[in-house]
Design an enzyme around this catalytic site. Structure first.
Site, PDB file in Angstrom:
ATOM      1  N   CYS A   1       0.411   2.463   6.733  1.00 21.99           N
ATOM      2  CA  CYS A   1       0.853   1.092   6.763  1.00 21.99           C
ATOM      3  C   CYS A   1       0.752   0.422   5.508  1.00 21.99           C
ATOM      4  CB  CYS A   1      -0.288   0.419   7.672  1.00 21.99           C
ATOM      5  SG  CYS A   1      -1.877   0.405   7.237  1.00 21.99           S
TER       6      CYS A   1
ATOM      7  N   CYS B   1       0.835  -1.279   0.109  1.00 23.47           N
ATOM      8  CA  CYS B   1      -0.032  -0.062   0.167  1.00 23.47           C
ATOM      9  C   CYS B   1       0.893   1.191   0.056  1.00 23.47           C
ATOM     10  CB  CYS B   1      -0.946   0.278   1.044  1.00 23.47           C
ATOM     11  SG  CYS B   1      -2.084  -1.297   1.256  1.00 23.47           S
TER      12      CYS B   1
END
Length: 473
Positions: free
Chosen positions: A457, A137
């Site tokens: 994250c 991500c």
């Protein structure tokens, strides 16, 4: 969750009401933005002997729920549209771009170097090198910091960075046994050899391998991990739903007020032109409360409503050395300053990247949390965000897990994701990082701030944080 982390955290006192004691009222509204806000006067984060790297402009095509208007396209189509949107907005001559870097997660086999294919399709010079990075991500974050490194080291003056994801069409493989049989069959030379190989194929070979957003090292889905993390930090279902409602409400407000200026319309071949994100849907606590747990059943707290949804989209930013930008007549939007990448245990701390990255990047820049005017954190799950806020506001966690003497503190919500986040705007895995940076830059200008902090994250227990400094107005 039976880990030591869970048992220890459950014994913690509740975090401060300012950070995590979230009420429905405080979560569903934001302070009015000052239309003519003036930047605060603080020191600059420029470093002696280091080139200043600036963001000249950044765009993204609308982020759409998977299976909607982009369903018949390929990833390079979306990336090409973002690159063309950047060219149209900046009028930068394609030949001055020294390098192109793109991030992606689920790779299309036919265009494994999607940066190169998209660049050629968008009209960039075939002499401009391009490569693709992948870091879950934070892939487009990695693309941007790769560009920062190329410019700061003097290798390049102009870099285009971005990211793309198309979840509407992900690779679905044959089983390994079937793949092995097909490859062996391809090497067979005689008809009898081929027939013999075909006779060994069993019905079970035809079962496909379906992709899942799961950790290879732990075999756990990210949603399941988010549910365990929320339980470990005692984040309730109500708190998660309240935060998700806040995200959608603020995103809708930002859409209606025309604040999401990084979005460029995309005329989808064979379909209508899309001009805004289609996942922004403010609901009500009552409606959200009716949804069943999505991962840990029947007692989990993570649902479809308080999780980010599978998203198609692409983004692109134009990075330059400050000298080059000014020489070409551009007025940059922001400086990209210090950044860090972190990694931790992918089992129990998979989604705690912002907690670990934030104090490191602040220390690197000589700042405190109070110096930051704008926070843009990636919202994978509402529970993940709230767990990070609790961890950041815990001296115990800082001392026992981070090797710090004291907590960094939790960002105040009146500075936090004020124009919505990934829960509402969407999260194309490879493209979100650029959205975070541009949101921070635009909010700094709108709200009169100087420093923005971007954090996220990522799968594998990794994380990222970067400081963005408003360019002098």
């Amino acid at each position: 969750m039976t880990s030591m982390l869970t048992r220890a955290i459950r014994s913690l006192p509740a975090a401060s009401a300012r950070a995590v004691g979230l009420s429905a009222r405080s979560l569903s509204c934001s302070p009015q933005l000052q239309a003519a806000a003036q930047p605060k006067s603080k020191k600059t984060l420029a470093k002696s002997g280091v080139k200043n790297v600036v963001v000249v402009e950044g765009v993204r095509i609308p982020f759409l729920q998977s299976g909607t208007s982009y369903a018949d396209l390929m990833p390079h189509d979306l990336a090409r549209a973002a690159l063309q949107g950047l060219l149209n907005r900046t009028n930068v001559p394609q030949e001055v771009v020294d390098y192109i870097v793109y991030g992606t997660v689920i790779q299309e086999v036919k265009t494994s170097n999607v940066a190169r294919e998209a660049a050629l399709g968008a009209g960039f010079s075939d002499k401009t090198p391009a490569h693709t990075v992948t870091m879950a991500c934070i892939s487009s974050n990695q693309a941007m910091t790769t560009g920062v490194g190329l410019i700061a080291s003097g290798q390049c003056d102009v870099v285009v960075a971005g990211g793309v994801e198309l979840m509407s069409d992900v690779p679905i493989r044959h089983s390994r046994k079937m793949r092995k049989a097909m490859l062996t069959l391809n090497r067979a030379k005689t008809l009898s050899q081929k027939l013999s190989l075909i006779s060994r194929i069993r019905p079970s070979y035809f079962a496909p391998e379906l992709p899942a957003v799961a950790e290879f090292s732990t075999n756990e889905t990210m949603g399941h991990s988010a549910d365990r993390l929320a339980a470990a930090f005692a984040v309730s279902r109500v708190e998660q739903d309240e935060y998700a409602l806040r995200s959608h409400t603020l995103a809708k407000k930002a859409q209606d007020e025309g604040l999401l200026v990084d979005v460029v319309p995309f005329s989808v071949p064979g379909r209508d032109t899309v001009s805004k994100d289609n996942g922004v849907r403010p609901s009500s606590m009552e409606q959200m409360g009716k949804l069943k747990p999505a991962f840990v059943k029947p007692y989990g707290t993570v649902t479809a409503a308080n999780s980010s949804f599978l998203t198609d989209g692409a983004s692109a930013v134009l990075l330059m050395s400050e000298e080059k930008a000014l020489a070409m007549g551009y007025k940059p939007k922001a400086y990209l300053r210090d950044f860090v990448y972190v990694s931790q245990d992918p089992k129990d701390q998979l989604l705690l990247g912002p907690t670990y990255a934030t104090p490191k990047v602040l220390q690197k820049a000589g700042l405190t949390l109070a110096d930051v005017d704008v926070f843009e954190f990636h919202e994978a799950f509402a529970g993940q965000i709230l767990a990070n806020l609790k961890a950041m506001d815990s001296d115990w966690f800082a001392q026992n897990y981070m090797g710090r003497k004291s907590k960094v503190g939790a960002p105040p919500l009146d500075k936090f994701n004020n124009w919505g986040g990934s829960l509402s705007l969407g999260h194309p895995f490879g493209a979100t990082g650029c959205r975070l940076v541009m949101s921070a830059a635009h909010r700094l200008k709108k709200e009169g701030g100087q420093y923005g902090l971007v954090a996220a994250c990522a799968a594998g227990g990794q994380g990222h944080a970067m400081l963005v400094e408003l360019y002098p107005q």
